[in-house]
Design a protein around this motif. Sequence first.
Motif, short mmCIF file in Angstrom:
data_model
loop_
_atom_site.label_atom_id
_atom_site.label_comp_id
_atom_site.label_asym_id
_atom_site.label_seq_id
_atom_site.Cartn_x
_atom_site.Cartn_y
_atom_site.Cartn_z
N LEU A 192 5.26 89.16 9.10
CA LEU A 192 5.32 88.59 10.73
C LEU A 192 5.35 87.08 10.86
CD1 LEU A 192 6.89 89.44 13.67
CD2 LEU A 192 4.02 90.11 14.26
N ALA A 193 3.70 86.72 9.81
CA ALA A 193 3.74 85.55 10.21
C ALA A 193 4.32 84.37 9.64
CB ALA A 193 1.84 85.12 9.78
N ASP A 194 5.64 85.16 8.58
CA ASP A 194 6.50 84.44 8.24
C ASP A 194 7.61 83.85 8.69
OD1 ASP A 194 4.63 83.85 5.72
OD2 ASP A 194 5.87 85.15 5.19
N TRP A 195 8.47 85.67 9.70
CA TRP A 195 9.24 85.48 10.27
C TRP A 195 9.11 84.36 11.35
CZ3 TRP A 195 9.30 86.54 15.49
CH2 TRP A 195 10.88 87.14 16.35
N PHE A 196 7.52 84.36 11.87
CA PHE A 196 7.18 83.42 13.61
C PHE A 196 7.11 82.18 13.02
CE2 PHE A 196 3.73 81.12 15.51
CZ PHE A 196 4.30 81.33 16.66
N ALA A 197 6.94 81.46 12.38
CA ALA A 197 7.05 80.21 11.79
C ALA A 197 8.58 79.86 11.03
CB ALA A 197 6.21 80.40 10.17
N THR A 247 -0.80 77.37 15.45
CA THR A 247 -1.98 77.12 15.01
C THR A 247 -2.53 79.00 14.69
OG1 THR A 247 -1.97 75.24 14.15
CG2 THR A 247 -3.63 76.84 13.77
N LEU A 248 -3.16 79.40 16.21
CA LEU A 248 -4.10 79.85 16.52
C LEU A 248 -3.12 81.54 16.17
CD1 LEU A 248 -6.16 79.05 19.11
CD2 LEU A 248 -7.23 79.53 17.30
N MET A 249 -2.05 81.89 16.56
CA MET A 249 -1.00 83.06 16.61
C MET A 249 -0.96 82.97 14.85
SD MET A 249 -0.10 84.67 18.42
CE MET A 249 0.39 86.20 18.69
N ARG A 250 -0.39 81.86 14.39
CA ARG A 250 -0.15 82.38 12.66
C ARG A 250 -1.57 82.66 11.87
NH1 ARG A 250 2.91 77.10 13.52
NH2 ARG A 250 0.68 75.92 12.75
N SER A 251 -2.78 82.50 12.89
CA SER A 251 -4.11 82.34 12.14
C SER A 251 -4.28 84.25 12.14
CB SER A 251 -4.99 82.16 12.11
OG SER A 251 -6.18 82.29 11.96
N TYR A 252 -3.94 84.18 13.83
CA TYR A 252 -3.49 86.35 14.22
C TYR A 252 -3.16 86.92 13.26
CZ TYR A 252 -3.67 90.34 16.30
OH TYR A 252 -3.73 91.44 17.24
N LEU A 253 -1.73 86.26 12.72
CA LEU A 253 -0.35 86.89 12.16
C LEU A 253 -0.39 86.56 10.84
CD1 LEU A 253 2.42 85.62 13.88
CD2 LEU A 253 1.75 87.82 14.34
N THR A 254 -0.94 86.09 10.17
CA THR A 254 -1.73 85.98 8.95
C THR A 254 -2.19 87.63 8.55
OG1 THR A 254 -0.97 83.56 8.46
CG2 THR A 254 -2.69 84.61 6.90
N ALA A 255 -3.14 87.60 9.58
CA ALA A 255 -4.80 88.31 9.21
C ALA A 255 -3.98 89.79 9.33
CB ALA A 255 -5.91 88.10 9.98
N GLY A 308 -6.18 97.64 17.66
CA GLY A 308 -6.63 98.58 18.72
C GLY A 308 -5.06 98.21 20.24
N VAL A 309 -5.43 98.98 20.87
CA VAL A 309 -4.27 98.46 22.20
C VAL A 309 -4.73 97.22 22.00
CG1 VAL A 309 -3.57 98.78 24.37
CG2 VAL A 309 -4.22 101.06 23.72
N PRO A 310 -3.39 96.52 22.31
CA PRO A 310 -4.23 94.88 22.83
C PRO A 310 -4.93 94.16 24.12
CG PRO A 310 -1.98 94.97 22.05
CD PRO A 310 -1.67 96.27 22.53
N ARG A 311 -5.69 94.00 23.77
CA ARG A 311 -6.44 93.14 24.96
C ARG A 311 -6.42 91.47 25.24
NH1 ARG A 311 -11.59 95.29 23.21
NH2 ARG A 311 -12.61 93.97 25.28
N THR A 312 -5.72 90.57 23.73
CA THR A 312 -6.05 89.45 23.92
C THR A 312 -4.44 89.60 23.51
OG1 THR A 312 -5.89 88.47 21.65
CG2 THR A 312 -7.70 89.01 22.67
N ILE A 313 -3.84 88.04 23.72
CA ILE A 313 -2.76 87.69 24.09
C ILE A 313 -2.23 87.73 22.91
CG2 ILE A 313 -2.77 85.11 26.22
CD1 ILE A 313 -3.35 83.33 23.93
N TYR A 314 -2.91 87.61 21.76
CA TYR A 314 -2.12 87.57 20.54
C TYR A 314 -1.70 88.89 19.81
CZ TYR A 314 -4.88 83.04 20.02
OH TYR A 314 -5.20 81.81 20.76
N GLY A 315 -2.50 89.59 20.55
CA GLY A 315 -2.74 90.83 20.37
C GLY A 315 -1.04 91.63 21.38
N PHE A 316 -0.98 91.06 22.06
CA PHE A 316 0.23 91.11 22.91
C PHE A 316 1.68 90.64 22.37
CE2 PHE A 316 -2.37 92.45 26.54
CZ PHE A 316 -2.14 94.10 26.57
#
Length: 465
Positions: A208-213, A195-203, A154-162
């Motif tokens: 993008l999780a690989d690119w982030f890392a 760790t939390l950002m990678r967990s969100y991106l992996t899901a 959905g439209v982002p609501r948390t720091i992870y979505g944005f």
Amino acid sequence: MRLTCETAAQLSASVERPGYDRAAQACAIVHFGIGAFHRAHQAAYTDAAMAAGDADWRIIGVSLRSADVAQQLNPQNGFYTLIERSSDTVSARLIGSVASVLVAPENPGAVIDAIASASTHIVSFTVTEKGYVRRADGTLDTDNAALAADLSGGVPRTIYGFVAAGLARRKAAGLPGLTLLSCDNLADNGRQLGTLMRSYLTATDPALADWFAQHCRCPGTMVDRIVPAMTAEDRAWVAGQIGLEDKGAIITEPFTQWVIEDDFAGPRPRWETVGAQLVEDVRPYEAAKLRMLNGAHSALAYLGLDAGHEYVHQVVADPAIRSVIETIMRQEAAATLDQASGIDTTAYADQLLDRFANSALQHKLMQIAMDGSQKIPQRWLEPLAINQAAGRSSPATLQALAAWMRHVRGDVRVVDDPQAAQLAALWQRHGAGSMAAALFGPDGLFGATWQAPPENLEYLVQQLG
């Protein structure tokens, strides 16, 4: 008359002005949680760095929920005054590092655009512990409604979505990665955010999780400055000092400290030239601050409220509570720190007590008491576990913990805490006789951080009667 770009020339001559041309500076930092602390700390360091010659580091602020700060700063062109006040000194400085404030629910696209902009190099955060949407074990709380909505696309609501949406745009455009800079009071905050950002991106987007890392960094930080919430009386006093109405003004103490792990994905301001410390390992500084300063602050709040006090300086002047606070800092918290770090815990405790006694700040205990369920694990429970493993007792910390448990019972004061409903339900289900076990027993809410031995559970039960 209200402070704006046009009226700033009419400020009192005693107010220090920005030493740079604001209009010529591009924005390179997006900051989530642009409340009082950020404006008294990171925004002030960035302002000083630009005054010292750094260019193009202005800040776009983001409020995830409330429009209050946007309504304070946007009509003032981002300007606000920072007042440093002690019992015998006052100084005022006009801060120009904030360009504007976006209210995320009103304009989510603009927030994503800012993160995705080629000029952006850093996304930073002061969203408090609850803004990281974590369970008690430190993992993402996928039962949280806002995070669940983000995970569903959905439209982002948390720091992870944005952040994820902005990073996806950067990856698609071939732009560099970003530095994600947590400035919140979390133990090992940089690694936790990563760790939390990678967990969100992996899901949501494994590529993008690989690119982030590969392309992004999450350095750890330790931030320290006491910043009370502003009142209408404070703003009226500021207006008398500076000669204009400033709805974004901040009053803080003269002391400030910022320790940053030197691990950035790209360019950064030269914050070290204006007082920040760039180090290889932030953790010794962070542990000392979380356990000695923040741990003592939380103890002051709950014990002080129990005793009928309203402000920090009143509690420090109460001999019975001050002795508990000194024991927490000088003995129980200090004993858990790495002695090889070279931190002089005696001098640090002396300095903290002097800062707490600053009656000019009027720091309300209820402000510190907020969100206790998110704070006590790193401030009290981790030191309790360390001391317990070493065979050391922690009676003063247990006394503070009992005061927190009485506070979240909710029968005396309103409980401002993201787990208030859950804690109230536990109190209703267990009562004083078994509430301690429900929280700190093997299967307790906080049992993953600290499991209380029988004698500690018995002590807490006695304190709740």
